[in-house]
Design a protein around this motif. Structure first.
Motif, PDB file in Angstrom:
ATOM      1  N   GLN A 124       0.807  -1.218   0.000  1.00  0.00           N
ATOM      2  CA  GLN A 124       0.000   0.000   0.000  1.00  0.00           C
ATOM      3  C   GLN A 124       0.841   1.270   0.000  1.00  0.00           C
ATOM      4  O   GLN A 124       0.311   2.360  -0.180  1.00  0.00           O
ATOM      5  CB  GLN A 124      -0.912   0.009   1.230  1.00  0.00           C
ATOM      6  CG  GLN A 124      -1.869  -1.160   1.302  1.00  0.00           C
ATOM      7  CD  GLN A 124      -2.860  -1.030   2.451  1.00  0.00           C
ATOM      8  OE1 GLN A 124      -3.302   0.069   2.760  1.00  0.00           O
ATOM      9  NE2 GLN A 124      -3.197  -2.138   3.081  1.00  0.00           N
ATOM     10  N   THR A 145      -0.214   5.209  -0.760  1.00  0.00           N
ATOM     11  CA  THR A 145      -0.392   5.892   0.519  1.00  0.00           C
ATOM     12  C   THR A 145       0.459   7.144   0.612  1.00  0.00           C
ATOM     13  O   THR A 145      -0.013   8.216   1.031  1.00  0.00           O
ATOM     14  CB  THR A 145      -0.053   4.944   1.686  1.00  0.00           C
ATOM     15  OG1 THR A 145      -0.934   3.821   1.646  1.00  0.00           O
ATOM     16  CG2 THR A 145      -0.205   5.654   3.021  1.00  0.00           C
ATOM     17  N   VAL A 179      -6.635   4.676  -1.929  1.00  0.00           N
ATOM     18  CA  VAL A 179      -5.431   3.842  -2.020  1.00  0.00           C
ATOM     19  C   VAL A 179      -5.655   2.701  -3.006  1.00  0.00           C
ATOM     20  O   VAL A 179      -4.791   2.384  -3.829  1.00  0.00           O
ATOM     21  CB  VAL A 179      -5.045   3.292  -0.630  1.00  0.00           C
ATOM     22  CG1 VAL A 179      -3.968   2.202  -0.759  1.00  0.00           C
ATOM     23  CG2 VAL A 179      -4.528   4.414   0.263  1.00  0.00           C
TER      24      VAL A 179
END
Length: 274
Positions: free
Chosen positions: A186, A190, A231
């Motif tokens: 992620q 992010t 995201v």
């Protein structure tokens, strides 16, 4: 020739051969027959070996000469993104010769920080990072402090390079990759969203012996206020762009990774890799 011969040697030794063929079957099984898939697998091994040999050769190339080995298309896009003064997230993948691409970009006046996994063998890790730093790349190694170092680099308005395309067993973020759910990190999305930085996608393709064409493009993303969805969407956009390039040059990707090993909790299918 050295890389091609080495690649075929490793292919016939069957080192990760079944992993590569399994991956290619998932990605292209509906388009290629068995014979074509095995032929493509050979090309994958030849490409990986060539990249390996080229990377070792980079230790002998003077930093000021590395730009002779690649042409860059779209450098003005990166320059415009830098002028926004928010830092830049540079998204790439294990496609083409990502090490030479990074070196050329740094030597072209765009040094950047890059998050890189640490090798188990410390000597090997030192050699790899030694070659990278020759050309101005600043490595952030995998550690507890790495997330803070990456965030600090962006807040200081630097370029942060990340390749978030390998299997990640712990983040529980899944995106579509060749129509099959694949686990990804992620971090890339992010950091871009948190700092509202431009997201630049960079890729390269071999055009001759130790000669590459590098392409830079901007991925425009929108925010909805739903951080989880944002995201997911940004990550899918990046992975989708990478998939498009792999479809153009299917043998240039690092198919040696067990790309679909980690499965979503609701996926009860058997382990693809046995």
């Amino acid at each position: 020739p050295v890389g091609t011969g080495l690649g075929l040697f490793v292919y016939y030794l069957r080192i990760r051969r079944q992993v590569v063929i399994k991956n290619l079957t998932v990605a292209f099984g509906s388009e290629y027959n068995k014979k074509q898939l095995h032929s493509l697998a050979k090309d994958v091994f030849k490409n990986v070996a060539c990249v390996f040999v080229e990377f070792l050769y980079m230790s002998f190339i003077p930093p000021e000469k590395i730009t002779d080995f690649a042409d860059i298309e779209g450098l003005e896009i990166l320059e415009e993104a830098k002028k926004e003064d928010k830092g830049v997230v540079l998204a790439s993948g294990h496609f083409g010769n990502w090490e030479l691409m990074s070196a050329v970009l740094c030597a072209s006046g765009y040094p950047f920080y890059v998050y890189a996994g640490q090798q188990k063998n410390q000597l090997v890790d030192d050699i790899i990072n030694g070659i990278r730093t020759r050309f101005g790349q600043i490595t952030i190694s995998k550690s507890k402090t790495a997330p803070f170092e990456m965030l600090r680099a962006l807040k200081a308005k630097n370029i942060l390079g990340m390749a978030g395309d390998l299997n990640v067993p712990h983040d529980n973020l899944f995106v579509d990759f060749f129509s099959k759910k694949a686990a990804v990190g992620q971090g890339l999305a992010t950091y871009a969203l948190r700092c509202q930085t431009p997201l630049i996608f960079i890729w390269n393709v071999r055009t001759g012996p130790l000669k590459y064409s590098i392409h830079i493009e901007r991925l425009e993303y929108q925010t909805t206020g739903n951080s989880k969805k944002d995201v997911q969407d940004v990550t899918q956009m990046y992975i989708g762009a990478l998939e498009d390039r792999i479809r153009m040059y299917p043998d240039r990707y690092l198919w040696l990774n067990r790309r679909w090993k980690t499965r979503p909790a609701d996926d009860k299918s058997e382990n693809l890799y046995g």
